[in-house]
Design a protein around this motif. Structure first.
Motif, short mmCIF file in Angstrom:
data_model
loop_
_atom_site.label_atom_id
_atom_site.label_comp_id
_atom_site.label_asym_id
_atom_site.label_seq_id
_atom_site.Cartn_x
_atom_site.Cartn_y
_atom_site.Cartn_z
N UNK A 1 0.82 -1.21 0.00
CA UNK A 1 0.00 0.00 0.00
C UNK A 1 0.86 1.27 0.00
N UNK A 2 2.04 1.25 0.68
CA UNK A 2 2.85 2.48 0.58
C UNK A 2 3.77 2.44 -0.64
N UNK A 3 4.12 1.22 -1.03
CA UNK A 3 5.02 1.06 -2.18
C UNK A 3 4.33 1.62 -3.45
N UNK A 4 3.03 1.36 -3.57
CA UNK A 4 2.29 1.82 -4.75
C UNK A 4 2.23 3.35 -4.79
N UNK B 1 -2.64 15.93 -4.72
CA UNK B 1 -3.42 14.76 -4.30
C UNK B 1 -3.99 14.03 -5.51
N UNK B 2 -4.43 14.82 -6.48
CA UNK B 2 -5.07 14.20 -7.65
C UNK B 2 -4.02 13.45 -8.50
N UNK B 3 -2.86 14.09 -8.72
CA UNK B 3 -1.81 13.41 -9.50
C UNK B 3 -1.36 12.14 -8.79
N UNK B 4 -1.11 12.25 -7.48
CA UNK B 4 -0.61 11.10 -6.74
C UNK B 4 -1.62 9.95 -6.71
N UNK B 5 -2.91 10.30 -6.55
CA UNK B 5 -3.93 9.24 -6.52
C UNK B 5 -4.04 8.56 -7.88
N UNK C 1 -4.01 2.40 0.30
CA UNK C 1 -3.08 3.40 -0.26
C UNK C 1 -3.72 4.79 -0.22
N UNK C 2 -5.00 4.85 -0.62
CA UNK C 2 -5.67 6.16 -0.63
C UNK C 2 -5.76 6.74 0.78
N UNK C 3 -6.07 5.85 1.73
CA UNK C 3 -6.15 6.29 3.13
C UNK C 3 -4.82 6.91 3.56
N UNK C 4 -3.72 6.25 3.20
CA UNK C 4 -2.40 6.76 3.59
C UNK C 4 -2.13 8.08 2.86
N UNK C 5 -2.46 8.08 1.57
CA UNK C 5 -2.20 9.27 0.75
C UNK C 5 -2.94 10.50 1.28
#
Ligand code: PFF
Length: 450
Positions: free
Chosen positions: A106-109, A141-145, A365-369
């Motif tokens: 989840x963090x690697x992605x 946030x949008x680019x990273x997601x 991943x989204x939660x972490x992001x």
């Protein structure tokens, strides 16, 4: 419904898949940045020693348990014993491994998404557009997601195709490309002014730093992360290895290639930092230590590439492509862990299991992001620095104390005719029973006390 077990088609197939898993952001990002933050050559030296003293023996424990049981970690560990309490403990350890593998993914992605975004960013640079109008280059946030989603979909698409057609095929395609790109980059960077100063820092150890407990645990965590240990990845890859392969030798190749590529990545990045310095880019932080962590890869290096004009933009493109490929061959091995668990546990098809598990992990991943400040560092530390070595201890103990000695010898002898008389058999079983777990635990305790 298809839950038939796959198998790698050849030893080469296994070696590329296992090195594909091992060689990843840990090598190209983690190792050089840790080296930079721990004073250079001292870290390199300690890392090399620990990779062979601790990580290789632990890797063998996983591969042997995997091939012997032909199951995922949750089923494999209980199968080694008839004692109910130990069975339960084995199952709990296996589940902990599945959880840690999923959290690492989840963090690697997320990190892989940051890096993948730099590929189009470099392409935009090549077209000559000013850097500050480059949407891909700046985190949002949008680019990273979006890029995290893209990376997760790519990972799932490969895993859904299975062991031979997905994992093995893509690892054999991507790994040689990665090595070639890397060699080309190292050769280019080492010719640039300033590179030799970096090279010196990288290869000449400062011996006064070597006994620092924080350096030791960081190097140990890094070695376990780099060889994908503790979470059942290598165990599951071991379960796909043919009985005709010599496991200690094959495992040694994997450890050697992984360590070699980490060393090569350091040879690229540490000299590149000094090339940047030569061109007026700041590489020391306020505390007078080398810049490390995300800033090094996502700021200092892109600044360097930008300052080199057209050629630099091109180098940047190749560099981030390289990182994305390395991340992908590792992420498929992480996803394989919960997917095989779901597949074997709930008897669902591989594509379904993959879709389900990948969606859940993307949710995390989204939660972490969305809570980067609070969650990112905590998840990284809890999984890689603490859980992986601890799970490594468990796996050593299971291979050394729980798996019967005759069975252990029988497994090693498959594909390795003279196993009983070999140096490996004389040293390794005793080593993983006592020395390896003790060393890991001592380093741990020292670090916590320090
Ligand atoms: N070994 C990978 C790397 O160095 O980037 C990371 C990794 C892969 C960790 C698979 C854990 C794992 F199960």
């Amino acid at each position: 419904m298809s839950n038939e077990r796959g198998q790698f088609s050849s030893r080469f197939g296994f070696i590329t898949a296992a090195t594909g898993s091992a060689v990843g952001l840990g090598n190209i990002w983690g190792f050089p940045t840790q080296t930079a933050s721990h004073g250079g050559g001292a870290f390199v030296l300690v890392y090399l020693v620990l990779a062979f003293l601790l990580a290789y023996p632990a890797l063998m424990a996983e591969l042997i348990i995997g091939r012997h049981t032909r199951h995922n970690m949750v089923r494999a560990l209980p199968q080694l014993t008839t004692r109910p309490a130990l069975k339960m403990f084995g199952r709990a350890t296996g589940l902990y491994g599945v959880l840690v593998a999923s959290l690492i993914l989840s963090f690697y992605a997320i990190v892989a998404g940051w890096l993948m975004a730099q590929v189009p960013a470099a392409l935009v640079n090549i077209t000559g557009q000013p850097a500050d109008t480059n949407w891909f280059a700046q985190s949002s946030l949008i680019r990273d997601s979006l890029f995290c989603a893209l990376f997760s979909v790519l990972t799932a698409a490969i895993v859904a195709r299975g062991v031979k057609d997905g994992i093995e095929r893509w690892s054999t395609r991507l790994m040689p490309a990665l090595v070639l790109l890397m060699l080309g980059l190292v050769a280019t960077v080492l010719t640039l002014p300033g590179a030799m100063e970096g090279l010196r820092l990288y290869v000449v150890p400062d011996f006064s730093l070597i006994t620092n407990p924080s350096l030791l645990t960081s190097a140990m965590g890094q070695a376990f992360f780099s060889l994908s240990l503790g979470v059942g990845t290598m165990l599951i890859y071991g379960s796909y290895v043919s009985k005709t392969d010599n496991l200690p030798l094959t495992g040694a190749y994997v450890a050697l290639i992984d360590t070699g590529i980490a060393f090569l990545a350091g040879l690229l990045i540490i000299p590149a930092m000094f090339v940047a310095r030569h061109r007026g880019i700041e590489i020391y932080s306020d505390e007078n230590t080398l810049i490390a962590g995300p800033d090094l890869i996502l700021q200092t290096l892109p600044e360097l590439f930008n300052s080199l004009g057209f050629v630099g933009a091109f180098i940047g493109l190749i560099f981030f492509l390289l990182l994305s490929i390395a991340a992908l061959t590792s992420s498929i091995s992480m996803l394989e862990v919960p997917v095989t668990f779901a597949l074997e546990q709930f008897k669902i098809s591989r594509p379904r299991a993959t879709g389900l598990v990948a969606s859940i992990i993307f949710g995390i991943s989204l939660l972490i992001l969305f809570n980067v400040e609070q969650l990112f560092g905590t998840v990284v530390t809890a999984t890689t620095k603490y859980s992986q070595p601890l799970l490594g201890v468990m796996l050593c103990l299971f291979a050394g104390w729980v798996l019967h000695r005759d069975k252990l010898l029988g497994e090693i002898s498959e594909g390795f005719a003279g196993a009983k008389e070999s140096l490996f058999w004389k040293i390794w079983p005793g080593y993983i029973r006592v020395v390896c777990p003790l060393l890991i635990i001592i380093m741990f305790v020292q670090n916590i006390r320090g």
